[in-house]
Design an enzyme around this catalytic site. Sequence first.
Site, PDB file in Angstrom:
ATOM      1  CB  CYS A   2     -10.425  42.993  -8.096  1.00  0.00           C
ATOM      2  SG  CYS A   2     -10.855  41.374  -8.122  1.00  0.00           S
ATOM      3  NE  ARG A  27      -4.705  45.258  -6.694  1.00  0.00           N
ATOM      4  CZ  ARG A  27      -4.016  45.098  -5.740  1.00  0.00           C
ATOM      5  NH1 ARG A  27      -2.585  45.417  -5.616  1.00  0.00           N
ATOM      6  NH2 ARG A  27      -4.444  44.279  -4.769  1.00  0.00           N
ATOM      7  CD1 TRP A  75      -6.818  36.962 -11.762  1.00  0.00           C
ATOM      8  CD2 TRP A  75      -7.702  36.159  -9.776  1.00  0.00           C
ATOM      9  NE1 TRP A  75      -6.396  35.469 -11.542  1.00  0.00           N
ATOM     10  CE2 TRP A  75      -6.824  35.286 -10.211  1.00  0.00           C
ATOM     11  CE3 TRP A  75      -8.386  35.917  -8.378  1.00  0.00           C
ATOM     12  CZ2 TRP A  75      -6.855  33.812  -9.557  1.00  0.00           C
ATOM     13  CZ3 TRP A  75      -7.964  34.517  -7.946  1.00  0.00           C
ATOM     14  CH2 TRP A  75      -7.271  33.647  -8.592  1.00  0.00           C
ATOM     15  CG  ASN A 101      -8.696  43.072  -3.955  1.00  0.00           C
ATOM     16  OD1 ASN A 101      -8.964  41.687  -4.330  1.00  0.00           O
ATOM     17  ND2 ASN A 101      -7.886  43.669  -3.727  1.00  0.00           N
ATOM     18  N   GLY A 102     -11.338  40.731  -2.803  1.00  0.00           N
ATOM     19  CA  GLY A 102     -11.232  39.912  -1.748  1.00  0.00           C
ATOM     20  C   GLY A 102     -12.540  38.875  -1.998  1.00  0.00           C
ATOM     21  CD  GLU A 488      11.458  32.977 -11.495  1.00  0.00           C
ATOM     22  OE1 GLU A 488      10.989  34.194 -11.778  1.00  0.00           O
ATOM     23  OE2 GLU A 488      10.750  32.186 -10.546  1.00  0.00           O
ATOM     24  CE  LYS A 492       9.198  35.478 -13.943  1.00  0.00           C
ATOM     25  NZ  LYS A 492       8.752  34.392 -12.956  1.00  0.00           N
ATOM     26  CD  GLU A 495       4.759  33.423 -13.700  1.00  0.00           C
ATOM     27  OE1 GLU A 495       4.698  33.740 -12.564  1.00  0.00           O
ATOM     28  OE2 GLU A 495       6.083  33.946 -14.331  1.00  0.00           O
ATOM     29  CG  HIS A 511      16.638   9.558  -9.835  1.00  0.00           C
ATOM     30  ND1 HIS A 511      17.078   8.241  -9.258  1.00  0.00           N
ATOM     31  CD2 HIS A 511      17.783  10.461  -9.460  1.00  0.00           C
ATOM     32  CE1 HIS A 511      18.227   8.283  -8.854  1.00  0.00           C
ATOM     33  NE2 HIS A 511      18.802   9.379  -8.943  1.00  0.00           N
ATOM     34  CE  LYS A 610       4.459  41.937 -10.113  1.00  0.00           C
ATOM     35  NZ  LYS A 610       5.457  41.180 -10.968  1.00  0.00           N
TER      36      LYS A 610
END
Length: 615
Positions: A2, A27, A75, A101-102, A488, A492, A495, A511, A610
């Site tokens: 957060c 955040r 968050w 935050n946490g 990657e 992207k 996300e 396979h 983030k």
Amino acid sequence: MCGIVGYIGHREAYPIIIKGLKRLEYRGYDSAGVVLYDGKDLKLSKTKGKVSDLEEKSSKEITTNGTIGMGHTRWATHGVPNDVNSHPHLSNSGNLAIIHNGIIENYEPLKKELIKRGYIFKSDTDTEVLVNLIEDVQKKDNLKLGKAVQVALNQVVGAYAICVFDKQKPDEIVVARLGSPLAIGIGKDEFFIASDATPFIEYTSNAIYLEDEEMAIVRLHKPLKIRKIKDDSLVDPYVQELQMNLEQIEKGGYDHFMMKEIYEQPNVIKDTYRGRLHANEGLIKMAGIEDNIDKFINAKRILIVACGTSWHAGLVAEYIFEEFARIPVEVEYASEFRYRNPIINKDDIIIAISQSGETADTLAAIKLAKENGAFVFGVCNVVGSSISRETHAGAYTHAGPEIGVASTKAFTTQITVLTMIALRLAKAKGTLSNSDFHRYLQELEIIPEKVAEALATNDKAKEIAAVFKDATNFLYLGRGYNFPVALEGALKLKEISYIHAEGYPAAEMKHGPIALIDEHMPVVVIAPKQGHYDKVVSNIQEIKARSGKIIAIVTKGDTQVRDLADYVIEIPDAADAMSPLLTTIPLQLLSYHIAVMRECNVDQPRNLAKSVTVE
């Protein structure tokens, strides 16, 4: 994860807090809230949604006068995102306000004990438990706020960055951290508190970053006091001068931070090797490597730990280190590393990679590696971050602030740093010839120009995005150095556009994944002419035979793949080891344009944040 903002001083607090929260929305942005002290009472407003929703709601609910206040953008961990679970939280008496935050891991037994004592809880959060625990300690032992916070924190298990305000002590805010970052900006007769320095860079260039298990009492007209939470010992504050400017955290005319950051890559790659790479002299100079070169030369193995995009950069580095320096490399998800009883030897080197330098899983892996006697080297982007302090040595990338939640320039600058380390180690070990070493230095030096050329594919990527914006699945294929780029590229797209996508080594397609291919399946194939070109061409033939729609990333001038693919994006030629710095560019652009066309929030994708400071 957060975002925290606090202010105490002579200015109106509300506009500083709201502007700061907007800068910290990367955040978390499930909900937001603000609390102000107007000289008599606490004024609280909070809501599900973004800071803009809070701004609209608070203008109707509360008077925004006051020179002391705190704000939070969340968050969600404990409790769904809604108005009640939003921060700030008040204690039962209404005297204490907290933002956090946490995660408080032992909140349940604490909550049960507080309920027995008559406390009532309105939310599902662990944070409301903490503020009432502080109040309980305060009342029971007749303690001042700072001491009550200290005693309470010694009873909790977990991670936190907190700000606590008591309207009965209206000239101070108490702050503390364990595992989550917290910065204190020092102005003239004013203090700023935030998860990072971006909310206050226009007001002061001086900041103190709290270390783990430290707390501070931030008071007007009095010197800042920092103490250890465990033993109450005083800590001499270290004031840092911020190396950041306002322009770096603004969009600069782009529609989104992500696009700005994609286009910054030629410059930030150059900034990352500036002063380190001396191609004409045939030198690489990196203090963190030079000071520990014997450890690198004598290492039996390199373990790379990282998460998300940084993990993909680590996979690229695995190929580079093994080819250039001929040393075994293993790349681990940091989130799994500490939980599988890994074998760590004293002659191993652990390289920990993180954009923010605050990634909780990576920090936990670092601590485990250090406990087992390994040498730990950090690669991160944020000066003064936890990883830069916890590691034995390290190297910063110089990407500048990355605000867009989906990482772009951090990826390419991480690869740049890791490539330089591999080259320097290869030189020291004699595993590359002088001619090859010089060739790679020269190649890396001109990569920014080639990245700028790759960015010219933007219009082509946008054209392809318009065709496939409504697809429900994507497959990304690459071989060798470009297998991690396929991973990657798929990440992207997932996300920011919410389209399901998977990355695979191209040879693995037959396979299993080949069963998915039909005329509705777009397949992105990374096929530069260097590397395993002929093999990739064969894989494209297999896709073509099953009517898959092929989007190919090829070297400029390619004809063989062009004749097979439905859509082609051309990039400049480069050495195989350097190609990920180029092949990733059109994949970033493609994801961006698809997300925009799907009307997704590119900079703030749902459910993400983030800086991931919880495990």
